[in-house]
Design a protein around this motif. Structure first.
Motif, PDB file in Angstrom:
ATOM      1  N   GLY A  25     -40.974 -42.576 -24.477  1.00 14.98           N
ATOM      2  CA  GLY A  25     -40.261 -41.766 -23.423  1.00 14.98           C
ATOM      3  C   GLY A  25     -41.369 -40.777 -22.603  1.00 14.98           C
ATOM      4  O   GLY A  25     -42.340 -41.161 -22.237  1.00 14.98           O
ATOM      5  N   HIS A  51     -45.927 -33.399 -23.788  1.00 19.41           N
ATOM      6  CA  HIS A  51     -44.344 -33.321 -23.637  1.00 19.41           C
ATOM      7  C   HIS A  51     -44.015 -32.732 -22.324  1.00 19.41           C
ATOM      8  O   HIS A  51     -44.190 -31.653 -22.007  1.00 19.41           O
ATOM      9  CB  HIS A  51     -43.644 -32.737 -24.703  1.00 19.41           C
ATOM     10  N   TYR A 101     -39.021 -36.623 -33.951  1.00 21.36           N
ATOM     11  CA  TYR A 101     -38.653 -36.661 -32.446  1.00 21.36           C
ATOM     12  C   TYR A 101     -37.405 -37.613 -32.316  1.00 21.36           C
ATOM     13  O   TYR A 101     -36.559 -37.381 -31.472  1.00 21.36           O
ATOM     14  CB  TYR A 101     -39.786 -37.091 -31.556  1.00 21.36           C
ATOM     15  N   LEU A 102     -37.645 -38.679 -32.974  1.00 27.82           N
ATOM     16  CA  LEU A 102     -36.488 -39.907 -32.772  1.00 27.82           C
ATOM     17  C   LEU A 102     -35.352 -39.295 -33.509  1.00 27.82           C
ATOM     18  O   LEU A 102     -34.307 -39.149 -32.998  1.00 27.82           O
ATOM     19  CB  LEU A 102     -36.841 -41.031 -33.772  1.00 27.82           C
ATOM     20  N   GLN A 104     -34.109 -35.920 -33.436  1.00 31.51           N
ATOM     21  CA  GLN A 104     -33.892 -35.141 -32.573  1.00 31.51           C
ATOM     22  C   GLN A 104     -33.063 -35.738 -31.339  1.00 31.51           C
ATOM     23  O   GLN A 104     -32.091 -35.505 -30.845  1.00 31.51           O
ATOM     24  CB  GLN A 104     -34.716 -34.076 -32.371  1.00 31.51           C
ATOM     25  N   SER A 105     -33.669 -36.889 -30.894  1.00 24.67           N
ATOM     26  CA  SER A 105     -33.310 -37.401 -29.814  1.00 24.67           C
ATOM     27  C   SER A 105     -31.823 -38.222 -30.022  1.00 24.67           C
ATOM     28  O   SER A 105     -30.927 -38.377 -29.341  1.00 24.67           O
ATOM     29  CB  SER A 105     -34.202 -38.658 -29.301  1.00 24.67           C
ATOM     30  N   ASN A 108     -29.162 -35.932 -30.055  1.00 21.13           N
ATOM     31  CA  ASN A 108     -29.223 -35.452 -28.535  1.00 21.13           C
ATOM     32  C   ASN A 108     -29.655 -33.703 -28.719  1.00 21.13           C
ATOM     33  O   ASN A 108     -29.019 -32.837 -28.093  1.00 21.13           O
ATOM     34  CB  ASN A 108     -27.660 -35.236 -27.906  1.00 21.13           C
ATOM     35  N   ARG A 109     -30.527 -33.421 -29.423  1.00 25.09           N
ATOM     36  CA  ARG A 109     -31.138 -32.052 -29.627  1.00 25.09           C
ATOM     37  C   ARG A 109     -32.266 -32.136 -29.046  1.00 25.09           C
ATOM     38  O   ARG A 109     -33.338 -32.880 -28.931  1.00 25.09           O
ATOM     39  CB  ARG A 109     -31.312 -31.825 -31.149  1.00 25.09           C
ATOM     40  N   PRO A 110     -32.498 -31.047 -28.229  1.00 24.90           N
ATOM     41  CA  PRO A 110     -33.640 -30.794 -27.288  1.00 24.90           C
ATOM     42  C   PRO A 110     -34.946 -30.668 -28.273  1.00 24.90           C
ATOM     43  O   PRO A 110     -34.908 -29.830 -29.298  1.00 24.90           O
ATOM     44  CB  PRO A 110     -33.535 -29.385 -26.397  1.00 24.90           C
ATOM     45  N   THR A 111     -36.252 -31.396 -27.870  1.00 22.35           N
ATOM     46  CA  THR A 111     -37.232 -31.336 -28.747  1.00 22.35           C
ATOM     47  C   THR A 111     -38.428 -30.980 -27.876  1.00 22.35           C
ATOM     48  O   THR A 111     -38.454 -31.387 -26.757  1.00 22.35           O
ATOM     49  CB  THR A 111     -37.575 -32.802 -29.158  1.00 22.35           C
TER      50      THR A 111
END
Length: 425
Positions: A25, A51, A101-102, A104-105, A108-111
């Motif tokens: 992403g 990012h 990262y995965l 958290q995604s 739906n938590r901001p990373t």
């Protein structure tokens, strides 16, 4: 996106050359060498996290000469003795970042790149030095030590900011840069020395306990903070006499400030916190006997006539042994406060006294007077009159004569009394 991640992991597990870039992403990871060479000629291996077009870099805690690095494959060449171990570490850390990262995604938590850097730093370099220091300070028995060391760590925390500070980041370069920062903040040479001494003590305790192992030895072997000869404010015997002669309105704060200053001087530089908390039960005939708050050591001080005259002004029928001699703490209930809160009360009263001592300084024509000046003045006058540094050091209650000059031996009670007679005869 999940399929792409799974495919990348499969390839990474088999072929080391494909760990250089992982696009997921709007975030990507790239392994590279830091452009800046260290003093030994090596360059640290780092992961660059991109990012939303923002870059963050984190060191993997490994450094190699540039000739052993393959920039096309983003891996260590076989010419390096530890190429297998380091390349395995690189792959593992890339996978950890992808996994974090995965996770958290999915939730739906901001990373952010910064949060990933913090996570990786903890895994690579161990726990935060700041967190370790704070936990250590909380366990200390003496509230005075807690206060002074907490101040040092707060200053350090403000310097490193939100990125934190991990043990392996404390190297020679970091210490030199922090020293420069403290100088820019107008900290004196001895203040910087004291700050670095505290940081070193915490660092060494963690190292000696096996909490962490430095990559290339302790940075304190090379880094040696400077210490300057102290220039402490002090008064001469004539100036002490000028204070004695001052006519002030009895019962005023200025009058009390004068008296507590002089009694501290007459009691061989008795520390401010101890004399402020002096109770009538500790006045025993020709002596004052108490346990020093800073050192937790029993002290017995001879009372000269001038000290007795000051005490006489505060003595009246009906006093209890637990009543304070001076009025500064009478309105405060120590039993209802924590040790740290009590120190703050003493600190505020000390500031009040010092404010009035500044007024007294103007009246006798000197630049500055504070409660600590009574201690310095006694030390200076006693040393000039007797030339016996170790007796002076013991009278002051120093842990060693190195604080006064150089440690020789502890003086006996009779030697302390002889010192008092020599100074105040």
């Amino acid at each position: 996106m999940l399929l792409g991640i799974a495919k990348h992991r499969a390839v990474s597990a088999i072929v080391s050359v494909n760990v250089s870039v992982s696009a997921m992403g709007n975030i990507s990871f790239h392994v590279e060498l830091n452009n800046r060479k260290k003093s030994d000629g090596t360059q640290s291996i780092q992961i660059r996290i991109t990012h939303n077009r923002k870059l963050k870099r984190v060191s993997l805690g490994k450094s190699i000469p540039e000739e052993h690095w393959n920039p096309e494959k983003s891996e260590v060449r076989k010419s390096h003795a530890q190429y297998r171990q380091i390349n395995t570490l690189i792959r593992a850390k890339i996978l950890e970042l992808e996994r974090a990262y995965l996770e958290q995604s999915i939730m739906n938590r901001p990373t952010t790149a910064e949060s990933l850097v913090m996570k990786l730093k903890r895994e690579i370099t161990g726990e935060s030095f700041i967190d370790y220091a704070k936990a250590r300070i909380e366990k200390m028995v003496s509230p005075w030590t807690r206060k002074s060391q907490a101040s040092v760590i707060k200053k350090l925390e403000e310097y490193v900011g939100t990125k934190g500070l991990f043990f392996l980041e404390i190297n020679y370069e970091f210490l030199v840069n922090y020293e420069r920062h403290l100088k820019k903040q107008k900290n004196g040479v001895n203040t910087i020395h004291a700050n670095m001494k505290t940081i070193k003590a915490i660092y060494n305790e963690a190292f000696n306990s096996g909490y962490f192992v430095p990559e290339k030895g302790s940075p304190w072997i090379l880094y040696k903070p400077k210490k300057a000869k102290s220039s402490r404010a002090k008064l001469s015997e004539t100036q002490i006499a000028d204070i004695e002669k001052l006519e002030l309105n009895p019962g005023t704060i200025e009058w009390h400030s004068k008296n507590i200053f002089l009694l501290s001087f007459y009691l061989q530089g008795m520390r401010t916190s101890d004399i402020m908390q002096l109770q009538w039960g500790q006045v025993k005939g020709d002596r004052v006997e108490y346990t020093a708050g800073k050192t937790d050591k029993f002290r017995s001080k001879k009372l000269i006539n001038r000290a007795k005259e000051i005490l006489h002004q505060y003595h009246y029928p009906g006093l209890r042994p637990t009543d304070y001699v001076f009025p500064f703490l009478r309105s405060s209930n120590k039993a209802k406060l924590t040790a740290d809160e009590w120190i703050k009360v003493i600190g505020s009263k000390n500031a009040l006294i010092n404010g009035h001592l500044s007024t007294i300084a103007e009246k006798i024509g000197v630049k500055k007077i504070s409660m600590h000046v009574a201690r310095h003045s006694f030390a200076d006058i006693a040393n000039k009159k007797t030339g016996d540094v170790h007796k002076v050091s013991d009278a002051l209650g120093h842990s060693s004569v190195s604080v006064t000059e150089s440690y020789l031996k502890a003086a006996t009670r009779s030697e302390n009394d002889d010192l008092v007679d020599s100074v105040f005869s």
